[in-house]
Scaffold this motif. Structure first.
Motif, PDB file in Angstrom:
ATOM      1  N   MET A   1       0.858  -1.170   0.000  1.00 43.39           N
ATOM      2  CA  MET A   1       0.000   0.000   0.000  1.00 43.39           C
ATOM      3  C   MET A   1       0.901   1.229   0.000  1.00 43.39           C
ATOM      4  SD  MET A   1      -2.862  -1.433  -0.107  1.00 43.39           S
ATOM      5  CE  MET A   1      -3.760   0.118  -0.142  1.00 43.39           C
ATOM      6  N   ASP A   2       0.713   2.091  -0.998  1.00 42.30           N
ATOM      7  CA  ASP A   2       1.662   3.189  -1.192  1.00 42.30           C
ATOM      8  C   ASP A   2       0.951   4.312  -1.944  1.00 42.30           C
ATOM      9  OD1 ASP A   2       3.719   4.880  -2.068  1.00 42.30           O
ATOM     10  OD2 ASP A   2       5.135   3.223  -2.262  1.00 42.30           O
TER      11      ASP A   2
ATOM     12  N   GLY B   1       2.606   0.193   5.689  1.00 41.38           N
ATOM     13  CA  GLY B   1       3.805   0.620   6.401  1.00 41.38           C
ATOM     14  C   GLY B   1       3.500   1.420   7.656  1.00 41.38           C
ATOM     15  N   GLY B   2       4.589   1.795   8.343  1.00 38.25           N
ATOM     16  CA  GLY B   2       4.481   2.613   9.549  1.00 38.25           C
ATOM     17  C   GLY B   2       4.682   4.089   9.224  1.00 38.25           C
TER      18      GLY B   2
ATOM     19  N   PHE C   1      -4.507   4.579  -2.480  1.00 36.34           N
ATOM     20  CA  PHE C   1      -5.838   5.133  -2.207  1.00 36.34           C
ATOM     21  C   PHE C   1      -5.817   6.643  -2.384  1.00 36.34           C
ATOM     22  CE2 PHE C   1      -6.935   1.399   0.840  1.00 36.34           C
ATOM     23  CZ  PHE C   1      -7.409   0.663  -0.218  1.00 36.34           C
ATOM     24  N   GLY C   2      -5.114   7.118  -3.400  1.00 36.13           N
ATOM     25  CA  GLY C   2      -5.025   8.549  -3.688  1.00 36.13           C
ATOM     26  C   GLY C   2      -3.675   9.096  -3.278  1.00 36.13           C
TER      27      GLY C   2
ATOM     28  N   MET D   1      -2.931  11.587  -1.373  1.00 38.83           N
ATOM     29  CA  MET D   1      -2.773  12.047   0.008  1.00 38.83           C
ATOM     30  C   MET D   1      -2.285  10.895   0.876  1.00 38.83           C
ATOM     31  SD  MET D   1      -6.055  14.437   0.577  1.00 38.83           S
ATOM     32  CE  MET D   1      -6.179  16.020  -0.218  1.00 38.83           C
TER      33      MET D   1
ATOM     34  N   TRP E   1      -2.495   8.832   4.230  1.00 35.24           N
ATOM     35  CA  TRP E   1      -3.471   8.527   5.275  1.00 35.24           C
ATOM     36  C   TRP E   1      -2.780   7.833   6.443  1.00 35.24           C
ATOM     37  CZ3 TRP E   1      -8.148  10.521   4.361  1.00 35.24           C
ATOM     38  CH2 TRP E   1      -8.505  10.778   3.027  1.00 35.24           C
TER      39      TRP E   1
HETATM   40  C1  LIG Z   1       1.374   7.283   7.703  1.00 32.78           C
HETATM   41  S1  LIG Z   1       1.641   6.407   6.233  1.00 32.78           S
HETATM   42  C2  LIG Z   1       3.388   6.637   6.024  1.00 32.78           C
HETATM   43  C3  LIG Z   1       3.711   7.616   4.984  1.00 32.78           C
HETATM   44  C4  LIG Z   1       5.208   7.861   4.870  1.00 32.78           C
HETATM   45  N1  LIG Z   1       5.490   9.185   5.323  1.00 32.78           N
HETATM   46  C5  LIG Z   1       5.695   7.697   3.447  1.00 32.78           C
HETATM   47  O1  LIG Z   1       6.208   8.659   2.922  1.00 32.78           O
HETATM   48  O2  LIG Z   1       5.535   6.612   2.887  1.00 32.78           O
HETATM   49  C6  LIG Z   1       1.557   4.735   6.723  1.00 32.78           C
HETATM   50  C7  LIG Z   1       1.269   3.771   5.627  1.00 32.78           C
HETATM   51  O3  LIG Z   1      -0.068   3.909   5.210  1.00 32.78           O
HETATM   52  C8  LIG Z   1      -0.174   3.531   3.842  1.00 32.78           C
HETATM   53  N2  LIG Z   1      -0.748   4.654   3.106  1.00 32.78           N
HETATM   54  C9  LIG Z   1      -0.855   5.945   3.521  1.00 32.78           C
HETATM   55  N3  LIG Z   1      -1.457   6.692   2.591  1.00 32.78           N
HETATM   56  C10 LIG Z   1      -1.758   5.868   1.561  1.00 32.78           C
HETATM   57  C11 LIG Z   1      -2.402   6.044   0.299  1.00 32.78           C
HETATM   58  N4  LIG Z   1      -2.845   7.219  -0.110  1.00 32.78           N
HETATM   59  N5  LIG Z   1      -2.548   4.960  -0.487  1.00 32.78           N
HETATM   60  C12 LIG Z   1      -2.100   3.737  -0.111  1.00 32.78           C
HETATM   61  N6  LIG Z   1      -1.488   3.511   1.076  1.00 32.78           N
HETATM   62  C13 LIG Z   1      -1.323   4.564   1.899  1.00 32.78           C
HETATM   63  C14 LIG Z   1       1.218   3.154   3.355  1.00 32.78           C
HETATM   64  O4  LIG Z   1       1.395   1.751   3.429  1.00 32.78           O
HETATM   65  C15 LIG Z   1       2.099   3.870   4.361  1.00 32.78           C
HETATM   66  O5  LIG Z   1       3.349   3.243   4.484  1.00 32.78           O
END
Ligand SMILES: C[S@@+](CC[C@H](N)C(=O)[O-])C[C@H]1O[C@@H](n2cnc3c(N)ncnc32)[C@H](O)[C@@H]1O
Length: 156
Positions: free
Chosen positions: A72-73, A104-105, A123-124, A126, A128
């Motif tokens: 998920m990215d 991920g974290g 998922f876009g 942005m 989350w």
């Molecule tokens: C708080 S986010 C970490 C973001 C981190 N700062 C980065 O640059 O990857 C935690 C996790 O939620 C998932 N995630 C957050 N936003 C996402 C999105 N729009 N689409 C898919 N996965 C998302 C990803 O797996 C990510 O590693």
């Protein structure tokens, strides 16, 4: 096809966990007749000191061997829900036994683990919080099973 959500961090009792549990139950129920599921969550500790690399080691150990891997990215591929459903159906029909999604974290997913993935799903654009991504992903799994089952949950 068993589905694994391998996630960094622990989700405490609360509304997000209730939603995740509810969607997982619905996915299992709807998916059973379709050869989809069960879906289970495996949580690994976030490694504030070790960061992404240490978390990637823990995640790799949590992945079933030979699993098809979807990370998920937010930089990944966006797709409409019916396309996601078709993709799951195709993987199932290809004989995939285990499908693993990685969330991920705080620092995201280590680049080498990302590079090993069969698909990066977004998922876009942005970013989350991981607990919301869990809710969104389990809902999309249930929605996908409903679409493949021809049930009226998905109406768009
Ligand atoms: C708080 S986010 C970490 C973001 C981190 N700062 C980065 O640059 O990857 C935690 C996790 O939620 C998932 N995630 C957050 N936003 C996402 C999105 N729009 N689409 C898919 N996965 C998302 C990803 O797996 C990510 O590693």
């Amino acid at each position: 096809m068993r589905v694994h959500l391998c996630v960094v961090g622990r989700l405490r009792a609360g509304p997000e966990r209730d939603l995740v549990d509810d969607y997982l139950k619905r996915f299992d129920r709807t998916g059973r007749a379709l050869g989809l599921g069960p879906a289970r969550v495996t949580e690994v500790d976030d490694r504030k000191g070790g960061g992404m690399a240490a978390e990637a080691d823990l995640l790799r150990r949590a992945l079933p061997s030979g699993a098809r891997l979807c990370v998920m990215d937010e930089r990944g591929r966006q797709m409409p829900s019916p396309d996601f459903a078709q993709r799951l159906g195709r993987w199932r029909d290809d004989g995939t036994q285990d499908l693993a999604f990685v969330i991920g974290g705080a620092d995201g997913i280590a680049p080498d683990l990302r590079a090993e993935a069969d698909m990066a799903l977004s998922f876009g654009q942005m970013v989350w919080p991981h607990m919301l991504v869990r809710v969104m992903l389990t809902e999309q799994l249930y929605r996908a099973a409903s679409i493949l089952a021809g049930s009226p949950y998905h109406r768009a």
